[in-house]
Design an enzyme around this catalytic site. Structure first.
Site, PDB file in Angstrom:
ATOM      1  N   HIS A   1       1.214  -0.967   0.183  1.00 12.34           N
ATOM      2  CA  HIS A   1       0.555   0.209  -0.372  1.00 12.34           C
ATOM      3  C   HIS A   1       0.430   1.530   0.114  1.00 12.34           C
ATOM      4  CE1 HIS A   1      -3.605   2.783   2.025  1.00 12.34           C
ATOM      5  NE2 HIS A   1      -3.641   2.353   0.994  1.00 12.34           N
TER       6      HIS A   1
ATOM      7  N   HIS B   1       6.789  19.715 -13.759  1.00 13.67           N
ATOM      8  CA  HIS B   1       8.026  18.338 -13.618  1.00 13.67           C
ATOM      9  C   HIS B   1       9.174  17.821 -13.119  1.00 13.67           C
ATOM     10  CE1 HIS B   1       9.027  15.486 -17.041  1.00 13.67           C
ATOM     11  NE2 HIS B   1      10.305  16.184 -17.457  1.00 13.67           N
TER      12      HIS B   1
ATOM     13  N   TYR C   1       6.187  15.201 -21.284  1.00 17.18           N
ATOM     14  CA  TYR C   1       5.346  15.893 -19.876  1.00 17.18           C
ATOM     15  C   TYR C   1       4.933  14.043 -20.145  1.00 17.18           C
ATOM     16  CZ  TYR C   1       6.983  19.093 -19.937  1.00 17.18           C
ATOM     17  OH  TYR C   1       7.864  21.050 -20.222  1.00 17.18           O
ATOM     18  N   ALA C   2       4.664  12.925 -20.768  1.00 13.47           N
ATOM     19  CA  ALA C   2       4.222  11.608 -20.831  1.00 13.47           C
ATOM     20  C   ALA C   2       4.650  10.412 -19.942  1.00 13.47           C
ATOM     21  CB  ALA C   2       4.005  11.033 -22.565  1.00 13.47           C
ATOM     22  N   ASN C   3       4.462  11.165 -18.435  1.00 13.82           N
ATOM     23  CA  ASN C   3       5.288  10.367 -17.153  1.00 13.82           C
ATOM     24  C   ASN C   3       4.015  10.626 -15.892  1.00 13.82           C
ATOM     25  OD1 ASN C   3       7.939  10.675 -17.989  1.00 13.82           O
ATOM     26  ND2 ASN C   3       7.242  13.119 -18.071  1.00 13.82           N
TER      27      ASN C   3
ATOM     28  N   ASP D   1       7.711   9.183 -20.385  1.00 11.22           N
ATOM     29  CA  ASP D   1       8.033   9.209 -22.039  1.00 11.22           C
ATOM     30  C   ASP D   1      10.120   8.327 -22.146  1.00 11.22           C
ATOM     31  OD1 ASP D   1      10.229  11.015 -21.637  1.00 11.22           O
ATOM     32  OD2 ASP D   1       7.811  12.441 -21.730  1.00 11.22           O
TER      33      ASP D   1
END
Length: 139
Positions: A20, A106, A128-130, A28
């Site tokens: 948990h 970021h 920013y594809a994270n 990316d």
């Protein structure tokens, strides 16, 4: 042979060991990966595999209660941002719980990856594809 959606043994092992609030990151191709985090490099070439395809498979195997996104994704990558939010809404229905989405800079997101159990690198070549996913419990 494993029956199910997720076939990657490294990702499957990491998910099975999460407790948990443990976190994993899906990033990316350009996201820096901290030296102490387990690196799972799936990138083959530009765009393969895509960030969204990896997110879709990982979230079918992992119970999610929280997600962290770079606030910059809103203005710089609205398509991926919308796809992420759609996936999270669908997950909430499937899992029967709400998922907290927090937006951070970021730079803070990159620092936060140091606490991830693993960082999965995709072939995604859009900004920013994270995402950092926080593990929930199934009970």
């Amino acid at each position: 042979m494993k029956k199910g959606v997720l076939l990657n043994s490294e990702i499957s092992a990491v998910i099975s060991q999460l407790g948990h609030t443990d976190q994993i990151t899906i990033g990316d191709a350009g996201l820096p990966i901290p030296s102490l985090a387990q690196r799972i490099d799936l990138a083959l070439t530009q765009g393969i595999p895509s960030f969204i395809s990896v997110l879709n498979v990982v979230t079918q195997e992992m119970q999610i209660e929280a997600a962290f996104l770079a606030e910059e994704i809103i203005g710089h990558n609205p398509l991926i941002h919308q796809l992420i939010l759609t996936q999270i809404k669908e997950l909430e229905k499937q899992q029967g719980n709400s998922i907290t989405v927090d937006y951070i800079s970021h730079n803070v997101l990159k620092e936060k990856t140091k606490h991830s159990r693993a960082v999965i690198r995709t072939g995604e070549h859009s900004p920013y594809a994270n995402i950092i996913l926080g593990a929930g419990v199934t009970f």
